[in-house]
Design an enzyme around this catalytic site. Structure first.
Site, PDB file in Angstrom:
ATOM      1  N   TYR A  13       0.837  -1.204   0.000  1.00  0.00           N
ATOM      2  CA  TYR A  13       0.000   0.000   0.000  1.00  0.00           C
ATOM      3  C   TYR A  13       0.871   1.252   0.000  1.00  0.00           C
ATOM      4  O   TYR A  13       2.055   1.232   0.339  1.00  0.00           O
ATOM      5  CB  TYR A  13      -0.924   0.006   1.215  1.00  0.00           C
ATOM      6  CG  TYR A  13      -0.196   0.111   2.532  1.00  0.00           C
ATOM      7  CD1 TYR A  13       0.127   1.343   3.104  1.00  0.00           C
ATOM      8  CD2 TYR A  13       0.188  -1.037   3.225  1.00  0.00           C
ATOM      9  CE1 TYR A  13       0.804   1.433   4.297  1.00  0.00           C
ATOM     10  CE2 TYR A  13       0.862  -0.957   4.425  1.00  0.00           C
ATOM     11  CZ  TYR A  13       1.166   0.286   4.968  1.00  0.00           C
ATOM     12  OH  TYR A  13       1.851   0.365   6.149  1.00  0.00           O
TER      13      TYR A  13
ATOM     14  N   PHE B 161       2.338   9.618   3.999  1.00  0.00           N
ATOM     15  CA  PHE B 161       2.443   9.415   5.438  1.00  0.00           C
ATOM     16  C   PHE B 161       2.811   7.983   5.798  1.00  0.00           C
ATOM     17  O   PHE B 161       3.282   7.722   6.903  1.00  0.00           O
ATOM     18  CB  PHE B 161       1.156   9.826   6.158  1.00  0.00           C
ATOM     19  CG  PHE B 161      -0.071   9.056   5.734  1.00  0.00           C
ATOM     20  CD1 PHE B 161      -0.361   7.817   6.273  1.00  0.00           C
ATOM     21  CD2 PHE B 161      -0.926   9.586   4.785  1.00  0.00           C
ATOM     22  CE1 PHE B 161      -1.482   7.114   5.884  1.00  0.00           C
ATOM     23  CE2 PHE B 161      -2.057   8.889   4.388  1.00  0.00           C
ATOM     24  CZ  PHE B 161      -2.328   7.648   4.938  1.00  0.00           C
ATOM     25  N   ASP B 162       2.605   7.046   4.879  1.00  0.00           N
ATOM     26  CA  ASP B 162       2.978   5.656   5.152  1.00  0.00           C
ATOM     27  C   ASP B 162       2.975   4.898   3.830  1.00  0.00           C
ATOM     28  O   ASP B 162       2.087   5.111   3.004  1.00  0.00           O
ATOM     29  CB  ASP B 162       1.994   5.016   6.134  1.00  0.00           C
ATOM     30  CG  ASP B 162       2.493   3.672   6.664  1.00  0.00           C
ATOM     31  OD1 ASP B 162       3.689   3.357   6.473  1.00  0.00           O
ATOM     32  OD2 ASP B 162       1.684   2.941   7.266  1.00  0.00           O
TER      33      ASP B 162
ATOM     34  N   ILE C 297      -8.526   0.382   9.555  1.00  0.00           N
ATOM     35  CA  ILE C 297      -9.568   1.412   9.509  1.00  0.00           C
ATOM     36  C   ILE C 297     -10.785   0.909   8.727  1.00  0.00           C
ATOM     37  O   ILE C 297     -10.672   0.029   7.873  1.00  0.00           O
ATOM     38  CB  ILE C 297      -9.039   2.724   8.890  1.00  0.00           C
ATOM     39  CG1 ILE C 297      -8.509   2.509   7.466  1.00  0.00           C
ATOM     40  CG2 ILE C 297      -7.965   3.341   9.769  1.00  0.00           C
ATOM     41  CD1 ILE C 297      -8.136   3.794   6.745  1.00  0.00           C
TER      42      ILE C 297
ATOM     43  N   TYR D  41      -9.331   7.832  10.470  1.00  0.00           N
ATOM     44  CA  TYR D  41      -8.932   7.989  11.870  1.00  0.00           C
ATOM     45  C   TYR D  41      -9.780   9.009  12.623  1.00  0.00           C
ATOM     46  O   TYR D  41      -9.423   9.421  13.725  1.00  0.00           O
ATOM     47  CB  TYR D  41      -7.447   8.351  11.947  1.00  0.00           C
ATOM     48  CG  TYR D  41      -6.561   7.226  11.462  1.00  0.00           C
ATOM     49  CD1 TYR D  41      -6.270   6.147  12.282  1.00  0.00           C
ATOM     50  CD2 TYR D  41      -6.041   7.238  10.169  1.00  0.00           C
ATOM     51  CE1 TYR D  41      -5.474   5.102  11.834  1.00  0.00           C
ATOM     52  CE2 TYR D  41      -5.249   6.197   9.711  1.00  0.00           C
ATOM     53  CZ  TYR D  41      -4.967   5.140  10.552  1.00  0.00           C
ATOM     54  OH  TYR D  41      -4.176   4.096  10.095  1.00  0.00           O
TER      55      TYR D  41
ATOM     56  N   PHE E  76      -5.302   5.937  -0.492  1.00  0.00           N
ATOM     57  CA  PHE E  76      -4.414   4.767  -0.468  1.00  0.00           C
ATOM     58  C   PHE E  76      -4.450   4.074  -1.829  1.00  0.00           C
ATOM     59  O   PHE E  76      -5.509   3.934  -2.425  1.00  0.00           O
ATOM     60  CB  PHE E  76      -4.874   3.734   0.563  1.00  0.00           C
ATOM     61  CG  PHE E  76      -4.788   4.161   1.990  1.00  0.00           C
ATOM     62  CD1 PHE E  76      -3.635   3.951   2.739  1.00  0.00           C
ATOM     63  CD2 PHE E  76      -5.872   4.760   2.603  1.00  0.00           C
ATOM     64  CE1 PHE E  76      -3.578   4.329   4.074  1.00  0.00           C
ATOM     65  CE2 PHE E  76      -5.821   5.137   3.932  1.00  0.00           C
ATOM     66  CZ  PHE E  76      -4.669   4.922   4.667  1.00  0.00           C
TER      67      PHE E  76
END
Length: 211
Positions: free
Chosen positions: A132, A142-143, A160, A186, A203
């Site tokens: 991902y 962010f990730d 999530i 979130y 994502f």
């Protein structure tokens, strides 16, 4: 040795430890105020400090009331900032759903199929292995398991809500782009320094394996 400096045409004496520490305290407080409250009414701020330090004079607002006023002020500031973030996310999703290829589900989750898979679809009880890449709507990463070069394995029901819903619709081998409203991400708390409260997330998710 003349330990004095000029600041805005005023001479400031730094001849002993008390002088230096007093000025340093002002610098420290000033930097905090500049970062947190740049619109301060400096005249009122200075008057309040003088009133507190003058034992013969009572401040016009008591310490307990002052604390409540400060808390209320920053709470309202945070609410304004949150409203702006919510509106920005809603506008993005509203515009995004008009694009060809974007599908909007009843929950508000949006997705775009980048690659179709032909394998099985995971259930809520399964674990999956995915690659991902997560970004904010402005493109900030962010990730990303892709950037780390290491796929991630986790339970379908342990992520999530937006991911949990999407994964159960994806066939193994699929790659989807998810557009996740804050309520399916979130929420009002956010997650860490990069994902603030009420943040809409994007994502790219590739379903590699169902475990």
């Amino acid at each position: 040795c003349n330990n004095s400096v000029k600041n805005n045409d005023k001479e400031i004496n730094l001849t002993n430890n008390i002088d230096s520490a007093s000025y340093a305290l002002g610098v420290n407080i000033g930097e905090n105020i500049k970062a947190q409250f740049p619109d301060i009414n400096l005249k009122n701020f200075e008057l309040a400090i003088k009133d507190v330090l003058d034992n013969k004079k009572e401040p016009k607002i008591s310490g307990a009331d002052a604390q409540k006023i400060i808390q209320d002020f920053f709470k309202k500031q945070q609410e304004k900032a949150s409203e702006s973030i919510i509106e920005e996310g809603e506008k993005f999703l509203e515009d995004n759903k008009k694009r060809n290829g974007v599908i909007t589900l009843e929950s508000g989750l949006q997705y775009e199929i980048l690659k179709s898979g032909e394998g099985a679809k995971p259930s809520l009880e399964d674990q999956v292995t995915t690659h991902y890449h997560g970004t904010l709507i402005d493109g900030t990463v962010f990730d990303s398991s892709v950037e780390r070069g290491q796929p991630a394995t986790f339970p379908v029901g342990g992520v999530i809500k937006g991911w949990t819903e999407a994964l159960q619709l994806m066939a193994m081998g699929s790659k989807w782009k998810l557009f996740v409203p804050y309520s399916l991400a979130y929420g009002e708390r956010g997650a860490g320094p990069q994902i603030g409260p009420y943040t809409t997330l994007i994502f790219e998710v590739e379903l590699i394996k169902i475990n």
